[in-house]
Write an enzyme that holds these catalytic residues in place. Structure first.
Site, PDB file in Angstrom:
ATOM      1  CG  HIS A   1      -5.936   2.192   4.953  1.00  0.00           C
ATOM      2  ND1 HIS A   1      -5.566   3.097   5.916  1.00  0.00           N
ATOM      3  CD2 HIS A   1      -4.924   1.303   4.849  1.00  0.00           C
ATOM      4  CE1 HIS A   1      -4.365   2.758   6.377  1.00  0.00           C
ATOM      5  NE2 HIS A   1      -3.958   1.670   5.747  1.00  0.00           N
TER       6      HIS A   1
ATOM      7  CD  GLU B   1      -3.051   5.670   6.548  1.00  0.00           C
ATOM      8  OE1 GLU B   1      -3.026   5.750   5.306  1.00  0.00           O
ATOM      9  OE2 GLU B   1      -2.117   5.160   7.213  1.00  0.00           O
TER      10      GLU B   1
ATOM     11  CE  LYS C   1      -0.227   3.331   4.665  1.00  0.00           C
ATOM     12  NZ  LYS C   1      -0.177   3.467   6.114  1.00  0.00           N
TER      13      LYS C   1
ATOM     14  CD  GLU D   1      -3.861  -2.218   7.288  1.00  0.00           C
ATOM     15  OE1 GLU D   1      -2.710  -2.410   6.888  1.00  0.00           O
ATOM     16  OE2 GLU D   1      -4.539  -1.246   6.944  1.00  0.00           O
TER      17      GLU D   1
ATOM     18  CG  ASN E   1      -1.706   1.240   1.421  1.00  0.00           C
ATOM     19  OD1 ASN E   1      -1.801   2.051   0.498  1.00  0.00           O
ATOM     20  ND2 ASN E   1      -2.297   1.402   2.596  1.00  0.00           N
TER      21      ASN E   1
ATOM     22  N   GLY F   1       2.330   2.315  10.701  1.00  0.00           N
ATOM     23  CA  GLY F   1       3.361   3.335  10.561  1.00  0.00           C
ATOM     24  C   GLY F   1       4.089   3.677  11.848  1.00  0.00           C
TER      25      GLY F   1
ATOM     26  CB  SER G   1       4.632  -1.825  12.120  1.00  0.00           C
ATOM     27  OG  SER G   1       4.372  -0.450  12.295  1.00  0.00           O
TER      28      SER G   1
END
Ligand code: PGA
Length: 248
Positions: free
Chosen positions: A91, A93, A10, A161, A8, A167, A206
């Protein structure tokens, strides 16, 4: 089950990075026992897909409707037209920054399926929710409401996730991933019967070359959704190697 390793990117990447996507595709071809894909910015999909017809290029979102007055949005048919074979939906985010709800995500997943895309629906709890002992409840609720009624492992995978692992370099304990993936599997089997056993459940947050072997050995971890460590072939390769070795 074949492992599924998905990058991904992003909001990273311009035409200057097409060579790195090509390097990833070349590297991935050396691991034929693993399914892999890279989900890249929409602006790069057409060029990457045209240059790499053997490799699975994906998007990171799509709109729930086919066309219309939705400034700035990308429809599933547009992703397909550009050469994408898969897209990430929901996702964390986007759940957080674009306020996407489970119902939005369900609609997007359905729109992507209609256009023939493979879909990766993401679920995951925040640190606050985990600390409050609500991780299972939150994730199972998202799963229940984000998956279309006609979901099938033929086109849909699920990525667990934990938001706090994305991250940050932090990953959950082995037992917590094991517990969550088992609970996700149980819900899928309860809802979809035998076919519920076939969905690939990815872990994301991660994942890297150092922890991939451990994570991919956990029961019901059928792959990974990888952000930072997918940005270069050098960092991504050990994860594919771990996936290739995990069945042995
Ligand atoms: P990360 O991102 O691997 O950089 O933690 C994973 C993701 O957000 O899909």
């Amino acid at each position: 089950m074949r492992k599924y390793i998905v990058g991904n990117w992003k909001m990273n990447g311009t035409s200057a990075d097409l060579h790195e996507i090509a390097a990833i595709a070349t590297m991935a071809a050396a691991y034929p026992s693993v399914d892999s894909a890279i989900c890249i910015p929409a602006t790069l999909i057409e060029r990457a897909a045209a240059a790499l017809p053997e490799f699975s290029i994906g998007g990171q979102d799509c709109h729930a409707t086919a066309s219309g007055a939705h400034t700035g949005c990308v429809a599933a048919a547009m992703l397909v037209d550009a050469g994408a074979r898969v897209t990430i939906i929901g996702h964390s985010e986007r759940r957080a920054a674009q306020h996407e709800t489970d119902a939005d995500i369900r609609g997007k997943a359905e729109a992507a399926r209609i256009e023939g895309l493979n879909v990766i629906v993401c679920v995951g709890e925040t640190l606050q929710e985990r600390d409050a002992g609500r991780a299972l409840e939150i994730v199972l609720g998202q799963l229940q409401h984000s998956l279309p009624a006609n979901s099938s492992a033929d086109w849909l995978s699920i990525a667990y996730e934990p938001v706090w692992a994305i991250g940050t370099g932090r990953i959950p304990e082995e037992k917590d991933v094991r517990e969550m993936h088992a609970a996700i599997r149980e819900q899928l089997v309860g809802r979809f019967g035998e076919t519920g056993k076939k969905f690939r459940l990815l872990y994301g947050g991660s994942m890297n070359g150092e922890n991939a072997t451990m994570l991919l050995a956990i029961p019901d971890v059928d792959g990974g959704l990888i952000g930072g460590a997918s940005l270069s072939a050098a960092k991504f390769e050990p994860i594919l190697a771990a996936a290739a070795n995990s069945g042995e």
